[in-house]
Design a protein around this motif. Sequence first.
Motif, PDB file in Angstrom:
ATOM      1  N   THR A   6      45.599  41.276  34.182  1.00  0.00           N
ATOM      2  CA  THR A   6      45.970  41.954  32.856  1.00  0.00           C
ATOM      3  C   THR A   6      47.140  41.392  32.247  1.00  0.00           C
ATOM      4  OG1 THR A   6      46.056  43.956  34.489  1.00  0.00           O
ATOM      5  CG2 THR A   6      47.062  44.347  33.153  1.00  0.00           C
ATOM      6  N   GLN A   7      46.396  40.980  30.834  1.00  0.00           N
ATOM      7  CA  GLN A   7      47.054  40.375  29.941  1.00  0.00           C
ATOM      8  C   GLN A   7      47.895  41.834  29.214  1.00  0.00           C
ATOM      9  OE1 GLN A   7      47.314  36.804  30.012  1.00  0.00           O
ATOM     10  NE2 GLN A   7      46.412  37.236  31.843  1.00  0.00           N
ATOM     11  N   GLU A   8      48.501  41.568  28.358  1.00  0.00           N
ATOM     12  CA  GLU A   8      48.894  41.797  26.813  1.00  0.00           C
ATOM     13  C   GLU A   8      47.918  42.689  26.096  1.00  0.00           C
ATOM     14  OE1 GLU A   8      52.101  41.031  24.362  1.00  0.00           O
ATOM     15  OE2 GLU A   8      53.633  39.476  25.877  1.00  0.00           O
ATOM     16  N   GLN A   9      47.251  41.793  26.036  1.00  0.00           N
ATOM     17  CA  GLN A   9      45.723  42.788  25.003  1.00  0.00           C
ATOM     18  C   GLN A   9      44.958  43.568  25.992  1.00  0.00           C
ATOM     19  OE1 GLN A   9      46.786  39.303  25.735  1.00  0.00           O
ATOM     20  NE2 GLN A   9      44.485  37.646  26.190  1.00  0.00           N
TER      21      GLN A   9
END
Length: 78
Positions: free
Chosen positions: A45-48
């Motif tokens: 899970t990344q910000e984008q």
Amino acid sequence: MQKYTYITKVNETKVTLTIHSATAVVPLYQVFTAGKLIGCLLKETQEQGPIWSGTTAFTQELALELGDFIRRTDEFSH
């Protein structure tokens, strides 16, 4: 454990994949065909948004496609 079923083409042959969802014990999505483990998917899970990667050449090639399928299935079922 949730299971997903996905049908894809490999060399003009339909292949049915069964994907077992990640758990606390096994943090990877396990990908099977004909009852044999062929690789795993990792969801980071990344910000984008989520980034999907595979542990084998086969699962890496399909990682984005399978990750999108899992996301859409989860959204539809919840």
